[in-house]
Write a protein that holds these residues in place. Structure first.
Motif, PDB file in Angstrom:
ATOM      1  N   HIS A  56       8.790 -13.166  -1.800  1.00  0.00           N
ATOM      2  CA  HIS A  56       7.355 -13.053  -1.496  1.00  0.00           C
ATOM      3  C   HIS A  56       7.011 -11.571  -1.434  1.00  0.00           C
ATOM      4  CE1 HIS A  56       3.673 -13.794   1.270  1.00  0.00           C
ATOM      5  NE2 HIS A  56       3.333 -13.898   0.005  1.00  0.00           N
ATOM      6  N   CYS A  57       6.192 -11.144  -2.368  1.00  0.00           N
ATOM      7  CA  CYS A  57       5.851  -9.724  -2.439  1.00  0.00           C
ATOM      8  C   CYS A  57       4.517  -9.556  -3.145  1.00  0.00           C
ATOM      9  CB  CYS A  57       6.932  -8.941  -3.177  1.00  0.00           C
ATOM     10  SG  CYS A  57       7.098  -9.379  -4.923  1.00  0.00           S
ATOM     11  N   SER A  58       4.104  -8.310  -3.261  1.00  0.00           N
ATOM     12  CA  SER A  58       2.884  -8.034  -4.007  1.00  0.00           C
ATOM     13  C   SER A  58       3.123  -6.872  -4.967  1.00  0.00           C
ATOM     14  CB  SER A  58       1.719  -7.736  -3.060  1.00  0.00           C
ATOM     15  OG  SER A  58       2.008  -6.631  -2.246  1.00  0.00           O
ATOM     16  N   GLU A  82      -0.187 -11.244  -5.862  1.00  0.00           N
ATOM     17  CA  GLU A  82       0.773 -11.796  -4.914  1.00  0.00           C
ATOM     18  C   GLU A  82       1.766 -12.632  -5.710  1.00  0.00           C
ATOM     19  OE1 GLU A  82       0.921 -14.527  -0.861  1.00  0.00           O
ATOM     20  OE2 GLU A  82      -0.912 -14.430  -2.047  1.00  0.00           O
ATOM     21  N   THR A 122      -2.130  -3.913   2.428  1.00  0.00           N
ATOM     22  CA  THR A 122      -1.655  -5.007   1.568  1.00  0.00           C
ATOM     23  C   THR A 122      -0.470  -5.716   2.211  1.00  0.00           C
ATOM     24  OG1 THR A 122      -2.459  -3.917  -0.426  1.00  0.00           O
ATOM     25  CG2 THR A 122      -0.730  -5.572  -0.717  1.00  0.00           C
ATOM     26  N   VAL A 126      -1.456  -9.387   2.593  1.00  0.00           N
ATOM     27  CA  VAL A 126      -1.010 -10.163   1.426  1.00  0.00           C
ATOM     28  C   VAL A 126       0.496 -10.386   1.498  1.00  0.00           C
ATOM     29  CG1 VAL A 126      -1.014 -10.336  -1.100  1.00  0.00           C
ATOM     30  CG2 VAL A 126      -2.897  -9.148   0.058  1.00  0.00           C
ATOM     31  N   ALA A 127       1.261  -9.346   1.225  1.00  0.00           N
ATOM     32  CA  ALA A 127       2.730  -9.407   1.251  1.00  0.00           C
ATOM     33  C   ALA A 127       3.249  -7.983   1.078  1.00  0.00           C
ATOM     34  CB  ALA A 127       3.243 -10.301   0.122  1.00  0.00           C
TER      35      ALA A 127
END
Length: 183
Positions: A56-58, A82, A122, A126-127
């Protein structure tokens, strides 16, 4: 490339004018077979990149348009993808980020201080940011549209690293490895 449930978060943002064509291109690449190339980009190389990311990242992108006559830089494209388990599940512009310490979109500059703030916000909203790219539109266009003359997929990662070594863009984030620069 895209998750089954893909969400566009803030499609009414003025930054979508620049982002929309790239989303259309990415969707076209995803719908084609692996032989389809768009300026050196293909589905297999994009999927390989996404699969190497944390679960899980952005991914963050900031591109500034330089107006030499007015001696100013204006954010032209600012977006965040994302990524969950190697698939892009949402796309939003910098406008969707809400934080009192973040400058207004018109005030964002391509410098380190604003980049760090964008990454901080972020990460919280978000991630964590695996990769963040900040550059000018000329460099963005050169990197994005570069293609091999023989019609083969282009190593966009190496091309981007070369531009970063030339000082034409900045790459930040948790996935950036720090190698000594050899000239």
């Amino acid at each position: 490339m895209f998750a089954e449930e893909f969400v566009v978060v803030d499609a009414t943002s003025p930054l979508w004018n620049a982002a929309r064509p790239f989303l259309d291109i990415a969707l076209r690449i995803e719908q084609q077979d692996d032989s389809y190339l768009w300026h050196g980009w293909n589905k297999a190389s994009i999927d390989a990149f996404l699969q190497k990311l944390p679960p899980h990242c952005s991914l963050m992108l900031g591109v500034w348009q330089v107006d030499a006559a007015q001696e100013q830089e204006t954010l032209w494209l600012g977006c965040i993808c994302e990524v969950v388990d190697g698939a892009v599940c949402s796309l939003r512009t910098f406008v969707a980020l809400e934080d009192s310490r973040l400058p207004a979109i018109a005030q964002l500059e391509p410098g380190y201080i604003h980049a760090q703030e964008l990454i901080r916000v972020t990460k919280g909203q978000v991630a964590p940011v695996a990769w963040a790219l900040f550059t000018d539109k000329t460099t963005w266009d050169e990197w994005l549209l570069a293609a091999d003359a023989d019609g083969q997929p282009t190593d966009k990662g190496e091309a981007l690293a070369a531009l970063a070594r030339q000082g034409r863009c900045v790459l930040l984030g948790s996935q950036v490895t720090h190698h000594p620069h050899h000239h």
